[in-house]
Scaffold this motif. Structure first.
Motif, PDB file in Angstrom:
ATOM      1  N   ASP A   1      -1.652  -2.327  -9.829  1.00 36.92           N
ATOM      2  CA  ASP A   1      -2.743  -3.155  -9.021  1.00 36.92           C
ATOM      3  C   ASP A   1      -2.718  -4.550  -9.281  1.00 36.92           C
TER       4      ASP A   1
ATOM      5  N   TYR B   1       0.997  -1.117   0.048  1.00 38.92           N
ATOM      6  CA  TYR B   1      -0.091  -0.011  -0.055  1.00 38.92           C
ATOM      7  C   TYR B   1       0.877   1.422   0.001  1.00 38.92           C
TER       8      TYR B   1
ATOM      9  N   ALA C   1      -0.585  -0.690  -4.600  1.00 40.54           N
ATOM     10  CA  ALA C   1      -1.505   0.410  -4.705  1.00 40.54           C
ATOM     11  C   ALA C   1      -0.725   1.713  -4.725  1.00 40.54           C
TER      12      ALA C   1
ATOM     13  N   ASP D   1      -0.150   4.468  -1.124  1.00 43.61           N
ATOM     14  CA  ASP D   1      -1.369   5.396  -1.509  1.00 43.61           C
ATOM     15  C   ASP D   1      -1.582   6.376  -0.188  1.00 43.61           C
TER      16      ASP D   1
ATOM     17  N   SER E   1      -0.786   2.721 -13.139  1.00 46.83           N
ATOM     18  CA  SER E   1      -1.372   2.170 -11.930  1.00 46.83           C
ATOM     19  C   SER E   1      -2.356   1.066 -11.875  1.00 46.83           C
ATOM     20  N   THR E   2      -2.834   0.695 -13.202  1.00 48.26           N
ATOM     21  CA  THR E   2      -3.885  -0.455 -13.404  1.00 48.26           C
ATOM     22  C   THR E   2      -2.998  -1.510 -13.390  1.00 48.26           C
TER      23      THR E   2
END
Length: 420
Positions: free
Chosen positions: A362, A31, A367, A33, A358-359
């Motif tokens: 993921d 994580y 993230a 973000d 980003s996609t």
């Protein structure tokens, strides 16, 4: 603090955050973000649950035991916030839903009452929309003029240009402490000192500094400061406004309703004393109590310790990002020890769109953020449509940065193959 000590810190707190132990798309969650929102430790989750299981009642309005206990916890959290930022009085802390509401409170209460045509408001080109749009409203309504501090060659606050903007017409300076896109740490104490020479007031947006840096509003000498709980381990829906006592006393109420009144008649009302004058209606009781728990949690670790660890992570993150061809970071580079900027990196990689990065990241369980990060004018100024952003907190590790870099390399190579 050595890296071994820092690593021990991350290892010590990791299990306090249940969400971090899951898999996303079959991969362990990494994580990154945290500038958008932080994760919540068990102590904060327990505070929410305990209130609803044991003390659920409205505050200030009841003589029964549950109401008394709820009020004590709710007001006790206000004391914790005041101590956390070194406010002179608990009455200088106003609960709000978030930092955006806190800025709007100042804009509508103080701004609409005090600004006249031709008065000047100084902002910066790096402001989050929350510290731009409310002042646009005020300028449109009052005839005040917006002026903007530009960037230096290293994409930092241009202090010399700022001084050139100041004049007797300057009534307000509203500036972000830490840019959520550039990562620069603005010299807020010096900004306040210069602005006060001209009699101007200063509001500091501390959303990206309160979770990461020790804050002392009396040392900074700002007139107002705002922060949002969800970025500092607390729930969403709770934030706060700090304001100097004399200023808050002079400002009219922002909203009308229950709680903010002293006496109500058919044709007029009188208002409650601070801080309740600005807290209309039933508040976010559980969220405020949980914000107090988050402050307890951060304070037990130590903001100095958090800051020192994040500097080490920042240095390592930027060293690793240099391995990615055509990657350009926004904002100033950190010093060798990671100091001089926030623990985040917004970046572009050639012609690869940030949303695509980003996609695919993921899909690997990583993230990060993509888009304009609520700084559209800044992105236009830099002539980019969007950027990707990895942002760290004290529960992140070098190993997670390694995973991020490895997946980012693979993602960039994939898209370069398509685009070539």
């Amino acid at each position: 603090m050595t890296f071994t000590q820092a690593k021990t810190l991350a290892a010590t707190v990791h299990n306090d955050f249940p969400v971090l132990s899951q898999e996303v798309n079959g991969k362990p969650l990494v994580y990154l973000d945290n500038a958008a929102t932080s994760q919540k430790p068990i102590a904060v989750l327990n505070a929410l649950r305990y209130y609803y299981e044991h003390d659920n009642a409205n505050v200030h309005r009841g003589a029964h035991t549950l109401s008394s206990r709820a009020t004590d916890a709710y007001e006790g959290a206000r004391d914790k916030i005041a101590a956390f930022i070194h406010a002179a009085s608990r009455n200088e802390i106003i609960y709000t839903r978030n930092a955006s509401e806190a800025i709007n409170l100042v804009a509508y209460s103080w701004g609409m009452s005090n600004l006249q045509p031709g008065d000047e408001i100084i902002l910066t080109v790096m402001e989050h929309h929350s510290n731009l749009v409310p002042w646009q409203f005020v300028a449109q309504k009052t005839g005040a003029v917006l002026k903007f501090v530009q960037l230096t060659d290293t994409q930092e606050f241009d202090f010399e240009q700022f001084k050139s903007l100041l004049s007797d017409k300057t009534k307000l300076v509203s500036v972000v402490h830490v840019s959520n896109t550039l990562g620069c740490i603005n010299p807020v104490k010096e900004i306040c000192a210069e602005a006060h020479r001209y009699g101007a007031k200063v509001l500091i947006d501390a959303c990206q500094s309160a979770p990461h840096l020790p804050l002392d509003v009396q040392d900074i000498d700002c007139d107002w400061l705002v922060a949002s709980g969800h970025k500092m381990c607390a729930p969403t829906g709770i934030g706060f406004l700090y304001g100097k006592l004399d200023l808050l006393n002079a400002m009219p109420p922002f909203m009308g309703g229950g709680e903010m009144i002293a006496d109500v008649f058919f044709d007029h009302s009188t208002y409650a004393e601070l801080p309740h004058k600005f807290e209309a209606g039933t508040p976010a009781i559980a969220e405020a109590i949980a914000l107090g728990a988050a402050i307890d949690y951060l304070s037990a670790i130590g903001m100095d310790k958090i800051h020192a660890y994040e500097e080490e992570l920042t240095a390592y993150l930027f060293q690793q990002l240099e391995q990615i061809p055509n990657l350009q970071t926004l904002g100033p580079k950190p010093k060798a020890d990671g100091s001089g900027r926030a623990a985040l990196a917004a970046f572009t990689v050639g012609d690869v769109h940030a949303n695509d990065l980003s996609t695919l990241l993921d899909q690997a369980g990583v993230a990060i953020r993509s888009g304009h990060h609520c700084t559209q004018p800044l992105h236009r100024l830099l002539n980019i449509s969007s950027s990707a952003r990895a942002s760290l907190y004290f529960y992140n590790t070098r190993e997670e940065i390694d995973v991020f870099i490895a997946e980012l390399k693979e993602t960039v190579e994939f898209f370069n193959g398509i685009l070539s």
